[in-house]
Write a protein that holds these residues in place. Sequence first.
Motif, short mmCIF file in Angstrom:
data_model
loop_
_atom_site.label_atom_id
_atom_site.label_comp_id
_atom_site.label_asym_id
_atom_site.label_seq_id
_atom_site.Cartn_x
_atom_site.Cartn_y
_atom_site.Cartn_z
N HIS A 179 0.85 -1.20 0.00
CA HIS A 179 0.00 0.00 0.00
C HIS A 179 0.89 1.25 0.00
O HIS A 179 1.90 1.31 0.71
CB HIS A 179 -0.89 -0.01 1.24
CG HIS A 179 -2.03 0.95 1.20
ND1 HIS A 179 -1.85 2.32 1.28
CD2 HIS A 179 -3.37 0.75 1.08
CE1 HIS A 179 -3.02 2.92 1.23
NE2 HIS A 179 -3.97 1.99 1.10
N PRO A 180 0.55 2.28 -0.79
CA PRO A 180 1.38 3.50 -0.82
C PRO A 180 1.47 4.21 0.54
O PRO A 180 2.38 5.00 0.76
CB PRO A 180 0.66 4.39 -1.84
CG PRO A 180 -0.72 3.81 -1.99
CD PRO A 180 -0.58 2.35 -1.74
N ASP A 181 0.54 3.91 1.46
CA ASP A 181 0.57 4.55 2.78
C ASP A 181 1.58 3.90 3.74
O ASP A 181 1.94 4.50 4.75
CB ASP A 181 -0.82 4.46 3.44
CG ASP A 181 -1.72 5.61 3.02
OD1 ASP A 181 -1.24 6.45 2.23
OD2 ASP A 181 -2.87 5.65 3.46
N HIS A 182 1.97 2.66 3.46
CA HIS A 182 2.71 1.88 4.45
C HIS A 182 3.99 2.57 4.90
O HIS A 182 4.28 2.69 6.10
CB HIS A 182 3.03 0.48 3.91
CG HIS A 182 3.46 -0.48 4.98
ND1 HIS A 182 4.76 -0.56 5.43
CD2 HIS A 182 2.75 -1.39 5.70
CE1 HIS A 182 4.85 -1.47 6.37
NE2 HIS A 182 3.64 -2.00 6.57
N ALA A 183 4.78 3.07 3.95
CA ALA A 183 6.06 3.72 4.29
C ALA A 183 5.83 5.00 5.09
O ALA A 183 6.53 5.26 6.08
CB ALA A 183 6.85 4.01 3.02
N MET A 184 4.83 5.80 4.66
CA MET A 184 4.58 7.07 5.36
C MET A 184 4.02 6.84 6.76
O MET A 184 4.38 7.54 7.71
CB MET A 184 3.63 7.94 4.54
CG MET A 184 4.30 8.59 3.33
SD MET A 184 3.24 9.77 2.47
CE MET A 184 2.11 8.66 1.66
N LEU A 185 3.15 5.84 6.91
CA LEU A 185 2.61 5.53 8.23
C LEU A 185 3.70 5.02 9.16
O LEU A 185 3.73 5.35 10.35
CB LEU A 185 1.48 4.49 8.12
CG LEU A 185 0.18 4.97 7.47
CD1 LEU A 185 -0.77 3.80 7.27
CD2 LEU A 185 -0.49 6.06 8.30
N THR A 186 4.62 4.23 8.60
CA THR A 186 5.74 3.73 9.40
C THR A 186 6.63 4.88 9.85
O THR A 186 7.06 4.93 11.01
CB THR A 186 6.56 2.71 8.60
OG1 THR A 186 5.71 1.64 8.18
CG2 THR A 186 7.71 2.15 9.42
N ASP A 187 6.90 5.82 8.93
CA ASP A 187 7.69 7.01 9.30
C ASP A 187 6.99 7.80 10.40
O ASP A 187 7.63 8.27 11.36
CB ASP A 187 7.91 7.90 8.09
CG ASP A 187 8.91 7.32 7.10
OD1 ASP A 187 9.64 6.39 7.49
OD2 ASP A 187 8.94 7.78 5.94
N ALA A 188 5.67 7.96 10.25
CA ALA A 188 4.90 8.72 11.25
C ALA A 188 4.94 8.03 12.61
O ALA A 188 5.10 8.68 13.65
CB ALA A 188 3.45 8.88 10.79
N LEU A 189 4.84 6.69 12.61
CA LEU A 189 4.91 5.95 13.86
C LEU A 189 6.28 6.08 14.51
O LEU A 189 6.40 6.28 15.72
CB LEU A 189 4.58 4.48 13.63
CG LEU A 189 4.67 3.57 14.87
CD1 LEU A 189 3.72 4.04 15.96
CD2 LEU A 189 4.41 2.12 14.50
N ASN A 190 7.34 5.99 13.69
CA ASN A 190 8.70 6.11 14.23
C ASN A 190 8.92 7.47 14.86
O ASN A 190 9.52 7.59 15.93
CB ASN A 190 9.73 5.87 13.13
CG ASN A 190 9.78 4.41 12.70
OD1 ASN A 190 9.39 3.52 13.45
ND2 ASN A 190 10.24 4.15 11.49
N MET A 191 8.45 8.54 14.19
CA MET A 191 8.60 9.89 14.74
C MET A 191 7.80 10.04 16.03
O MET A 191 8.28 10.62 17.01
CB MET A 191 8.16 10.93 13.70
CG MET A 191 9.16 11.15 12.58
SD MET A 191 8.70 12.52 11.47
CE MET A 191 7.54 11.71 10.40
#
Length: 787
Positions: A179-191
Amino acid sequence: MTESMISNNAEAERLTMHRCIVTSIIESETVYVECLYVMEKYMNAIKATLSTSQPVITEEEFGTIFYKISELHELHKNFLEGLKNAVASWEEPLSVGIHFKKMAENINVYGAFLHNYGRATDAVRRRCGSSQRFADLTREIACRGQPVSLDDLLHKPVARVQKNALVLHDLIKYTPASHPDHAMLTDALNMTQHFLDEFNIIQTKSMFPNADRAQRRLVKNSFIVELSDGHRKLRHLFLFNDVIACAKYKASGRDKFTFELKWFIPLPDIVVVEDEGANAAAERETSPANIVALKSQACTVRDQILAEERAAHDDKKIRLGSRGTAEKQRKKLAELEGQLVLASPNLVFRVGAKAPGGTALQRHHVFFLSSEYERTQWIDSIHALQASSAPPAGTSTVSMLELQGWVTACRSYLQTDMGSYLLRSGRDDSLLLGDLQLHIGGMTAPLDTAADYYIVVEVDSYGHYFRKAKSKLICRSAQPRWNESFTLDLEGSQNLRLLLYEDAARPVLRGKCTLKLSREWVCESVSRSVCLGGGSLPLRLRVLPPERSARHVPSAKPGALFGAKITHVAKREKRNIPFIISACVREVERRGISEVGIYRVSGSASDLNRLRKSFETNAYEAEQLLKEVDVHSVTGVLKLYLRELPEALFTDALYPELLKAWGSTPGVGNSTDSAPAHTRRHALLKCYAQLPDLNKNCIDFLLNHFVKVNNHESENKMSLHNLATVFGPTLLRPSAAGGKLRADQLAAGTVDAMAQAGILYTLLQQRHLAQHLTAHRHAPHATNPLD
């Protein structure tokens, strides 16, 4: 049904669940945004009264209570609008990652709010106690058809920031990796997780899956040093939402440890003791560690290990027994580093327990921290808990046995960074050694409010942050300008941390940023701008490696400093000029060279005592203390050191010769004839040439410094004559024998003092002229700078 069909159905179910979670998030956000809207609307109504003759609260209280509310409302309003637009488009697959990432990138707004939260609730409580009108207005505020208090509204962002991480966990669980969201959601969770980790908020559910979330949870914990019976002890401090607990490390096998609970205080009984003078006697160490000695030993052991490794690599052989020796050396280095971590922290953090039925303290515990940020977090976390929540249900009584189980359960989630950094600093290029020259300018964009602001600078070493400097200026402005320079020692360092504080009854952290140190800054001055507290702060940075640094680690051999022979001090420190002289001169030139009356105005007696003690026991700490005290205290400790030398820098042996040279012509002191003045100057230079090399190095260094001070005479009002009057009797004075030989002149009262000032004035004139001619010719300095 084929495997591909099963896979497609599972994917479809995950996407459906993904959309359902987003929908539930929108519902939750709608409620939260409405609460923020109500709070901002209420805030604007209160603000309208500030310009009237009967304001509800003061402007200062308004800025404290409603700090960052507008920013939080705007942030979540945009977030909610973005989610709604994404769902309304009905595009497949549903893409909302960019909105979560933007939210995470702005989580520093929550950081500012949380740091201020305890202060805001304190202000509400104080105002309610002093103003019935305010108490009535804040008791019942209409929100979604229900009356809520201002305290309840202020607590909603506190609860929300923890919920953000849980929501992201759930959303990623149902977001396919494709899913195109997966990388951005992972970045958001890490931050978001990184932010929560800095606040050390650990969800109880992760440690105790069967525990009720409403029960005890761990809010903050860290390694800490406790002063117990006059000795430093390694401890781990746990702050739960109902109790603070202190445990010691206890070995439980090779490279393993557990916790042994030492004491605890229930949350309502905790008192943060912020009075600097409170129980000072309890903070005395029985036998303080010699940090300089530990550093010297550790560096020696580290260098031995590295040298043996290089030799083994070159020989491509492993000698018999070398492995065992290397292991012993590494163990010794780890022990020394552990001692340094224990001995280095010096920021006091005090916690007490209320006595039953009174306000007096029943117990008093003293801790040492290395980081100002860490100390701020502990104080703010305790105040925020006490202000925002009652103890959880079922925990009205706390037992040692129960708490022991909790701290033991925390063990697997905690790590201690000790025993490796000193060795890594010899191998790892990412760990910098030497000096960091840092210049802090002024904010290029205004902050939210005008207040008294100052900067604290921290650098990491041994895996822990240490406070290295604090701005001398406290600027009352919305756009403060410090324009201060610092020299910070790097010991296996990777990061620089800047903290923006508001100076109030209790200092309030208004901003924080971390800058990764770079080898690109070695010997090259670079400029950077960092975001701090909502403003932009320009920096200038330069790293000097050890071989280029003006500061070296003093030798750790025992010996006195004040009253000791300068030859002994120089030999012990392996320096041409004692560290105390060079350090004080550098500090004066850094921030005192334009100070009116520099070297004539006296410093604080208490600061002089602190500086003297620091230079005698810990040169590293003394260097940092020089940056914090008034500059007149810096000049005072330099003059004190020179006065207490058992022999003046111009030596006992040459003192009679210098007096003879000074009086070798008629009309001493007031002749205008150039020939006699020339004769006297050459006679004095002839004596000067006979000085021992060490004394000559020190005098050269001081004369150059005095001329530099005189170059700013229009600002500091210090002429060469003034400087000669101050330092003449210090640098030139008779020995005991010389005093007996010249008792008749001493009886005259001022003859010696006039001669001492006159001799130094002549030498200063010569040095000033020589530097002027050198600058004029653009030529190198002559071999003999006085010739």
